[in-house]
Design an enzyme around this catalytic site. Structure first.
Site, short mmCIF file in Angstrom:
data_model
loop_
_atom_site.label_atom_id
_atom_site.label_comp_id
_atom_site.label_asym_id
_atom_site.label_seq_id
_atom_site.Cartn_x
_atom_site.Cartn_y
_atom_site.Cartn_z
CB ALA A 80 42.96 -15.32 -34.89
N GLY A 123 45.64 -20.17 -34.56
CA GLY A 123 46.73 -19.39 -33.98
C GLY A 123 47.26 -19.98 -32.68
CD GLU A 126 48.91 -20.54 -37.38
OE1 GLU A 126 48.07 -19.78 -36.89
OE2 GLU A 126 49.22 -20.53 -38.59
CD GLU A 146 44.04 -21.68 -39.22
OE1 GLU A 146 43.95 -22.90 -39.42
OE2 GLU A 146 44.92 -21.17 -38.51
N1 CO8 Z 1 37.49 -16.38 -31.40
C1 CO8 Z 1 36.59 -15.71 -30.63
N2 CO8 Z 1 35.86 -16.31 -29.67
C2 CO8 Z 1 36.03 -17.63 -29.48
C3 CO8 Z 1 36.94 -18.38 -30.24
C4 CO8 Z 1 37.70 -17.71 -31.22
N3 CO8 Z 1 38.63 -18.33 -31.96
N4 CO8 Z 1 36.87 -19.67 -29.83
C5 CO8 Z 1 35.96 -19.70 -28.85
N5 CO8 Z 1 35.46 -18.49 -28.63
C6 CO8 Z 1 34.43 -18.10 -27.64
C7 CO8 Z 1 33.06 -18.47 -28.11
O1 CO8 Z 1 32.53 -17.50 -28.98
C8 CO8 Z 1 32.32 -18.58 -26.80
O2 CO8 Z 1 32.01 -17.27 -26.37
P1 CO8 Z 1 30.52 -16.95 -25.74
O3 CO8 Z 1 30.44 -17.82 -24.53
O4 CO8 Z 1 30.60 -15.50 -25.45
O5 CO8 Z 1 29.56 -17.35 -26.79
C9 CO8 Z 1 33.36 -19.12 -25.84
O6 CO8 Z 1 34.63 -18.85 -26.46
C10 CO8 Z 1 33.24 -20.60 -25.64
O7 CO8 Z 1 33.26 -21.22 -26.92
P2 CO8 Z 1 32.17 -22.31 -27.36
O8 CO8 Z 1 30.86 -22.03 -26.72
O9 CO8 Z 1 32.19 -22.40 -28.84
O10 CO8 Z 1 32.79 -23.62 -26.69
P3 CO8 Z 1 32.70 -25.12 -27.22
O11 CO8 Z 1 33.28 -25.97 -26.15
O12 CO8 Z 1 31.33 -25.44 -27.68
O13 CO8 Z 1 33.66 -25.18 -28.51
C11 CO8 Z 1 35.67 -24.77 -29.77
C12 CO8 Z 1 35.03 -24.94 -28.37
C13 CO8 Z 1 35.61 -26.10 -30.54
C14 CO8 Z 1 37.12 -24.39 -29.54
C15 CO8 Z 1 34.89 -23.69 -30.55
O14 CO8 Z 1 34.77 -22.53 -29.72
C16 CO8 Z 1 35.59 -23.27 -31.81
O15 CO8 Z 1 35.49 -23.97 -32.81
N6 CO8 Z 1 36.30 -22.12 -31.79
C17 CO8 Z 1 36.95 -21.57 -32.97
C18 CO8 Z 1 38.22 -22.33 -33.27
C19 CO8 Z 1 38.84 -21.82 -34.55
O16 CO8 Z 1 38.27 -21.91 -35.62
N7 CO8 Z 1 40.06 -21.29 -34.43
C20 CO8 Z 1 40.80 -20.76 -35.55
C21 CO8 Z 1 40.61 -19.28 -35.62
S1 CO8 Z 1 41.32 -18.60 -37.10
C22 CO8 Z 1 42.95 -18.49 -36.73
O17 CO8 Z 1 43.42 -18.79 -35.68
C23 CO8 Z 1 43.76 -18.01 -37.88
C24 CO8 Z 1 45.21 -17.80 -37.46
C25 CO8 Z 1 45.51 -16.38 -37.53
C26 CO8 Z 1 46.76 -16.03 -36.82
C27 CO8 Z 1 46.53 -15.85 -35.36
C28 CO8 Z 1 47.51 -14.95 -34.78
C29 CO8 Z 1 47.58 -15.10 -33.29
#
Ligand code: CO8
Length: 272
Positions: A80, A123, A126, A146
């Site tokens: 998400a 997500g 999922e 999460e």
């Molecule tokens: N949300 C918003 N932006 C994101 C997300 C995210 N989940 N993941 C990555 N981005 C963005 C980053 O903010 C970044 O943006 P910017 O360049 O503008 O700063 C860009 O994508 C690139 O990301 P990174 O620089 O962080 O790239 P890395 O290669 O260093 O890392 C990762 C990649 C490991 C994937 C890292 O970005 C990360 O940990 N992301 C979050 C992953 C996460 O925690 N996901 C779970 C989210 S909660 C969720 O899904 C709950 C389920 C709810 C239901 C969903 C319904 C559809």
């Protein structure tokens, strides 16, 4: 959503690109700058596009008989959109019935294949698990992170992951939030097949085309049978299977499939 029929090429909108080739539709998530994080717009577009394709019966053997969901080489979907979600209030989440639109998605009858390269987190994992097959590139990484955000899974992850890989593996992933690679995901039963990254689109399409060549009503029945196995006792499931099998004799395609086998010709299914 951008929609393209390969022979027509019309374009409509932006977070999901839909390409239709024969009886296979490919839905490509298109927010590469955010690693395909699922914001409200992307979620709405992917659910709307998939449900509308599910209803596209065409006629005369046309229509969509299989869907492939893809992201980019770097990320299927990183969960998400955390930036968007961080401003949600408890009341908004309740009154908007947050994420309930995914019930419609999960009820889609057309076979769905997730073709996962790179991140399938939260997500994103999922979404892949709501599909019927998960084909993973060797670059794929799966996880339910999460817990690290002070959240719990919200799109069926705690339920579907547990059914897919069992309690102890699901607890390992959900309580630690760790990410696993494609090989481990295949070993524990989370993915159907692992393929070299560069072959992912072609392999997913090949599998989708082989499914889409079958009879649509029989595909629906087969999909319903497997999904029913997750909800009922063995005895109830076996009885249901028997009833579905018997009703299959009402399909013209069942008669066609059997009579084609005898002289060893290819069946000519008509989705009847
Ligand atoms: N949300 C918003 N932006 C994101 C997300 C995210 N989940 N993941 C990555 N981005 C963005 C980053 O903010 C970044 O943006 P910017 O360049 O503008 O700063 C860009 O994508 C690139 O990301 P990174 O620089 O962080 O790239 P890395 O290669 O260093 O890392 C990762 C990649 C490991 C994937 C890292 O970005 C990360 O940990 N992301 C979050 C992953 C996460 O925690 N996901 C779970 C989210 S909660 C969720 O899904 C709950 C389920 C709810 C239901 C969903 C319904 C559809």
């Amino acid at each position: 959503m951008i929609s393209e029929r390969e022979d027509e090429g019309s374009q409509v909108s932006s977070s999901v690109v839909v390409t239709t080739h024969g009886r296979v539709a490919t839905l490509t998530l298109n927010r590469p700058h955010a690693l395909n994080a699922l914001d409200r717009q992307l979620m709405r577009e992917v659910v709307e596009a998939a449900t509308s394709l599910d209803r596209d019966r065409g006629g005369g053997g046309g229509g969509v008989a299989a869907m492939v969901f893809m992201g980019s080489e770097r990320s299927f979907a990183a969960g998400a959109d955390i930036a968007e979600m961080s401003s949600l209030s408890h009341v908004d989440a309740h009154t908007d019935d947050l994420f309930s639109e995914w019930d419609t998605f999960a009820a889609i009858r057309t076979p769905m294949i997730a073709a996962v390269a790179g991140y399938a987190l939260g997500g994103g994992c999922e979404l892949a698990m709501m599909c019927d097959l998960i084909i993973a590139a060797d670059s794929a990484q799966f996880g339910q992170p999460e817990i690290g955000l002070g959240l719990t899974p919200a799109l069926g992850g705690s339920q579907r992951l547990t059914r897919a890989i069992g309690k102890y593996k699901a607890m390992d992933l959900i309580l630690t939030g760790r990410t696993i690679g494609a090989d481990e995901a295949e070993r524990i039963g989370l993915v159907s097949r692992v393929v070299p990254s560069e072959q992912l689109p072609e392999e997913a399409m090949r599998i989708a085309e082989s499914i889409a060549a079958r009879s649509v009503p029989v595909l629906y029945a087969a999909k319903e049978l497997v999904n029913t196995a997750l909800d009922v006792t063995l005895q109830q499931g076996v009885r249901f299977e028997r009833r579905v099998f018997r009703s299959g004799f009402g399909f013209a395609d069942s008669a066609e499939g059997m009579s084609a086998f005898l002289p060893r010709r290819d069946p000519d299914f008509t989705d009847q």
